[in-house]
Structure formats: C-alpha cells, structure tokens
Scaffold this motif. Structure first.
Motif, PDB file in Angstrom:
ATOM      1  N   ARG A  15      25.890  52.830  29.326  1.00 40.51           N
ATOM      2  CA  ARG A  15      26.606  52.639  28.043  1.00 40.51           C
ATOM      3  C   ARG A  15      27.458  53.656  27.738  1.00 40.51           C
ATOM      4  O   ARG A  15      28.573  53.510  27.322  1.00 40.51           O
ATOM      5  CB  ARG A  15      25.481  52.318  26.955  1.00 40.51           C
ATOM      6  N   TYR A  16      27.064  54.862  28.193  1.00 44.90           N
ATOM      7  CA  TYR A  16      27.985  55.979  27.921  1.00 44.90           C
ATOM      8  C   TYR A  16      29.114  56.204  28.743  1.00 44.90           C
ATOM      9  O   TYR A  16      30.194  56.819  28.404  1.00 44.90           O
ATOM     10  CB  TYR A  16      26.963  57.467  27.988  1.00 44.90           C
ATOM     11  N   GLY A  40      30.460  61.413  21.148  1.00 41.65           N
ATOM     12  CA  GLY A  40      29.585  62.234  19.917  1.00 41.65           C
ATOM     13  C   GLY A  40      29.137  61.471  18.814  1.00 41.65           C
ATOM     14  O   GLY A  40      27.784  61.588  18.532  1.00 41.65           O
ATOM     15  N   ARG A  41      29.814  60.722  18.417  1.00 42.16           N
ATOM     16  CA  ARG A  41      29.480  59.640  17.034  1.00 42.16           C
ATOM     17  C   ARG A  41      28.615  58.832  17.575  1.00 42.16           C
ATOM     18  O   ARG A  41      27.188  58.867  16.687  1.00 42.16           O
ATOM     19  CB  ARG A  41      30.562  59.071  16.608  1.00 42.16           C
ATOM     20  N   LEU A  42      28.374  58.122  18.659  1.00 44.22           N
ATOM     21  CA  LEU A  42      27.359  57.432  19.106  1.00 44.22           C
ATOM     22  C   LEU A  42      25.970  58.134  19.299  1.00 44.22           C
ATOM     23  O   LEU A  42      25.001  57.462  19.073  1.00 44.22           O
ATOM     24  CB  LEU A  42      27.818  56.450  20.420  1.00 44.22           C
ATOM     25  N   LYS A  96      33.926  50.711  34.973  1.00 44.59           N
ATOM     26  CA  LYS A  96      32.822  49.719  34.802  1.00 44.59           C
ATOM     27  C   LYS A  96      31.815  49.906  35.932  1.00 44.59           C
ATOM     28  O   LYS A  96      32.047  49.804  37.218  1.00 44.59           O
ATOM     29  CB  LYS A  96      33.657  48.269  35.427  1.00 44.59           C
ATOM     30  N   PRO A  97      30.715  50.700  35.397  1.00 47.86           N
ATOM     31  CA  PRO A  97      29.648  51.067  36.190  1.00 47.86           C
ATOM     32  C   PRO A  97      28.957  49.658  37.158  1.00 47.86           C
ATOM     33  O   PRO A  97      28.731  48.671  36.166  1.00 47.86           O
ATOM     34  CB  PRO A  97      28.686  51.507  35.153  1.00 47.86           C
ATOM     35  N   LYS A 148      27.625  62.677  31.921  1.00 42.21           N
ATOM     36  CA  LYS A 148      26.885  61.590  31.229  1.00 42.21           C
ATOM     37  C   LYS A 148      25.619  61.303  31.792  1.00 42.21           C
ATOM     38  O   LYS A 148      24.796  60.845  31.060  1.00 42.21           O
ATOM     39  CB  LYS A 148      27.889  60.559  31.185  1.00 42.21           C
ATOM     40  N   ALA A 149      25.253  61.442  33.039  1.00 43.90           N
ATOM     41  CA  ALA A 149      24.128  61.649  33.642  1.00 43.90           C
ATOM     42  C   ALA A 149      23.125  62.746  32.898  1.00 43.90           C
ATOM     43  O   ALA A 149      21.960  62.411  32.475  1.00 43.90           O
ATOM     44  CB  ALA A 149      23.950  61.886  35.066  1.00 43.90           C
ATOM     45  N   GLY A 150      23.471  63.877  32.665  1.00 44.99           N
ATOM     46  CA  GLY A 150      22.942  64.816  31.816  1.00 44.99           C
ATOM     47  C   GLY A 150      22.713  64.453  30.504  1.00 44.99           C
ATOM     48  O   GLY A 150      21.680  64.628  29.920  1.00 44.99           O
ATOM     49  N   VAL A 151      23.629  63.818  29.862  1.00 48.23           N
ATOM     50  CA  VAL A 151      23.511  63.449  28.493  1.00 48.23           C
ATOM     51  C   VAL A 151      22.588  62.376  28.284  1.00 48.23           C
ATOM     52  O   VAL A 151      21.469  62.658  27.430  1.00 48.23           O
ATOM     53  CB  VAL A 151      25.092  62.747  28.005  1.00 48.23           C
TER      54      VAL A 151
END
Length: 415
Positions: A15-16, A40-42, A96-97, A148-151
């Motif tokens: 998603r991120y 950030g908002r998400l 597009k993952p 974003k993996a870390g997030v």
C-alpha cells in the motif's frame, strides 16, 4: 512471536509504495516535496485506528507516535525510525509493486520494461532468497523499499504490540521522517518532543544486518572564475572558466579516491554536479571517509588540484566552500555498547547470523547520534536501492518485525 499472528507488513508495504514520496534536492522548502505528507497522513490514520491516540503529523512532515510502557520498570525510551521519502535518482511516480511468490532462483524480468532484468549474477543475495516471496516494481520506477520497508516494519511492530499486551516493554516512540534521501531528514526534528533515550533506524539491507558505523561526510563546492570577453575579440583576453573546471576534473584520481574504484572502508571524493558558463563554473563534490580526520586530507587534495589548474590560466582564480553533512555514528555508539549488544542478541535469536558491515553512506541515525540520540541501523531486506531493480523479501521484513518485538523485550528485561 505468536505463531497465530498474521503479519501485516507485506500488505502495508504494498500500500505504501504506491504513494509517491520522492524528495527533491533542489527544493528550499521543508519537506522538500509536499507529497511526502500524503504518506504521513495515512500512517497517522492507521496508527490512530490501531488505538495509538497521540499519533500526529506536524507541519514539517514528521510523524510522531507513542506505544505506552506496560512495565513497572524504569526502561529507557526507545525510538524506532524510518524515512518516508524515496530517492530522486529514479522515478517514484506510479509504482506498481509485483509479488513473485516462492522465488525460484531465476532472473526476474520486469514486465513493463522487459529490458529491466534483476539478474542473479548481479544480486547474489537472491541466492539466499530462493523460496521467499519477492516484491519488485514493474520496470519503469523504483520500488520504494528504501525505506518504506522500514516504515511497514515499524507499523507492523506497533500493530503486534497493541494486539499482544502480554508482551512487556517500556515506552516506545515511533518516528517517520521526510527528506532523508536529500540529507535533511532530521533537520527540523523536535528532539524534546521526541523524548527518546535510544533509537534504531530501520534502513539496512540483508537479513541480520546491524550497522553501527558509517561514512563521515562533507559537501564541498569549488568555484572557478574566468574572464569573460566577446568571443569575436577574445584573443589574449578570455579565460574560459568551463575549460578550467574541465581540466581540473581531468586531474582527479582515477585509480583511487573515486566511488567506482573503492570499497569497504576506503573513502572517496565524488563530483556530483557541474554548472556555469565561461565567466564562472561551479563543481560540487561529496567527500566521504570512515575516518573523519581524513576528510580534511581529501579536501586539501581538491584545493591543491584546483590551485594547480588555476596557475595554468593567468587571470583565473578559485574559491572553496566546505559544509559538514554528517559524521560516523561509531564515534558516539562506542560509548553506548549496550545499544548494539541488545540488537545483536535480538538478531541472533531471530535470524541466526549478525551481519556487521560499515555503511558506505549515511542514515538519519548518524545525525541523530550526534544530536544526543545514539542510533544504529537495523535490517529491512531492502536491496538494489535507488534503482528500477529494487527488491525486498517479504520474509525478511517479517524477520525484522520479529527482531523488534524481541528487542523491546530485551530492553525491558535488562532494565
């Protein structure tokens, strides 16, 4: 962790990465791009929905949140930090993952540009990932695993701890930063508001990686001033600053002190941008070494070469500017061995092998360490960073979540 737990890290990651958060090194605003706040908002919405009521996004684009302590012990406040932005080196628009289940060890052809092939021979770590579920982009963008993996890992940690109150831990602070990729990730951070005692960034690669030392870094700018004259009557008058700069660049070491010929603990000087005209030309460098004292030696070499070239062009002159960027976190962490020791123990129990390698780059953790918050870097599984070949193993991300769950328990048990 509970064998019944359904990890959320992969679904979060997928998603991120579709949210464009590319930062801009030429921007003077902070954050450098407003779109970073979209992620950030998400994240704030998801944290609040999980019951973490103090989650917030500030005006500078930082996300702060707290998982309260559930122990009577006095445990140091731990911060887990990852950055939300992606690198300017490759497009982050329209990611597009693609999940490649049970990777079979073959080269991975990316469908939106079949010329983009993630080859096993170029990425030997893939040999260890046979049987894992691998996520890539589609071939026209980077993936955004950095970071974003870390997030996603930190978000899954929060989810797990909220769902499992029997896991005993101290206060945990969550921090997501903008603009790490352009070297400004903690520039506007409110350290008092963060209120942490120790920290870990989640921004390293192979499973088991623990990074507690990194390059010390300076930025250096050299200006070459020439003499302008009309080219039709320039004989004996014009001194072309672009030619002076070009000759200077030709003198840079080619067999040493360059990124393309160095590895391990070897430092380098690296021209990253040139601009100007016949009257004035500017060359921008990044200067790197694990030994901070050697930065001055490398910068002296650049000054010497510039001075040497200017002497060949009567009337030309040069001037220099040096700006500190970040320093080797080892200089701080060596005074706090427990921070690294707990991380090593957690990795041994969850992954088996600890991979300790120096970072030939920098992280938010380097700057945080010198801001009074000692901060090594832990693995996420992110690989082939800043490129269309970027990939990450879902199982590596899950192992990272396991490591953090154990790490917070080790801190509580040792307090």
């Amino acid at each position: 962790m509970s064998s019944l737990y359904q990890y959320t890290v992969a679904s979060r990651f997928l998603r991120y990465v579709t949210i464009d958060t590319q930062s801009d090194p030429r921007s003077n605003s902070f954050p450098s791009t407003e779109k970073q706040k979209d992620l950030g908002r998400l994240l704030v919405e998801e944290l609040q929905a999980a019951g973490i009521s103090d989650a917030e996004l500030d005006d500078h684009g930082y996300v702060y949140a707290t998982i309260p302590s559930n122990t009577e012990k006095d445990v140091p406040v731990i911060c887990f930090c990852s950055h939300m932005d992606t690198a300017p080196d490759c497009s982050g628009t329209g990611v597009k993952p693609i999940v490649h289940p049970r990777y079979d060890g073959k080269d991975i052809v990316l469908p939106d540009d079949p010329a983009q092939v993630i080859r096993l021979e170029d990425h030997p770590y893939l040999k260890e990932k046979i049987g894992d579920d691998i996520i890539t982009a589609s071939g026209t963008t980077l993936l955004g695993a950095d970071d974003k993996a870390g997030v996603a890992i930190i978000m899954d940690l929060a989810n797990y701890l909220v769902m499992h109150p029997e896991i005993i831990h101290g206060t945990i602070r969550i921090l997501f930063t903008p603009d790490e990729e352009v070297g400004r990730g903690v520039e506007k951070l409110d350290m008092k508001k963060l209120g942490a005692d120790v920290a870990y960034t989640l921004d390293a690669g192979e499973a088991g990686s623990l990074e507690d030392e990194n390059f010390s870094a300076d930025g250096m700018i050299i200006h070459f001033h020439g003499i302008m004259a009309h080219p039709g009557s320039a004989k004996g008058k014009m001194v072309n600053a672009l030619k002076v700069a070009g000759e200077f660049l030709s003198l840079l070491p080619k067999e040493k002190l360059a990124p393309e010929v160095t590895e391990g603990r070897e430092g380098f000087v690296h021209p990253v941008h040139i601009s100007g005209n016949a009257e004035k030309a500017t060359v921008e460098f990044i200067v790197r070494d694990f030994d901070t004292a050697r930065l001055g030696e490398h910068e002296f070499l650049l000054q010497h070469l510039a001075d040497e070239v200017v002497l060949r062009y009567p009337g030309a002159r040069s001037e220099y500017q040096v700006r500190e960027q970040y320093r080797n976190m080892k200089e701080v962490l060596q005074h706090h061995p427990q921070i690294v020791a707990y991380a090593e123990e957690a990795i041994r129990r969850t992954v088996g092998t600890v991979r300790k390698l120096p970072i030939r780059g920098g992280t938010d953790g380097a700057r945080l360490s010198f801001m009074g918050l000692p901060c090594p870097n832990l693995f996420t599984g992110e690989m082939a960073l800043h490129s269309k070949h970027e990939f990450v193993s879902i199982q590596d991300m899950q192992r990272s979540v396991d490591t953090l769950v154990l790490l917070v328990q080790l801190w509580e048990q040792g307090s």
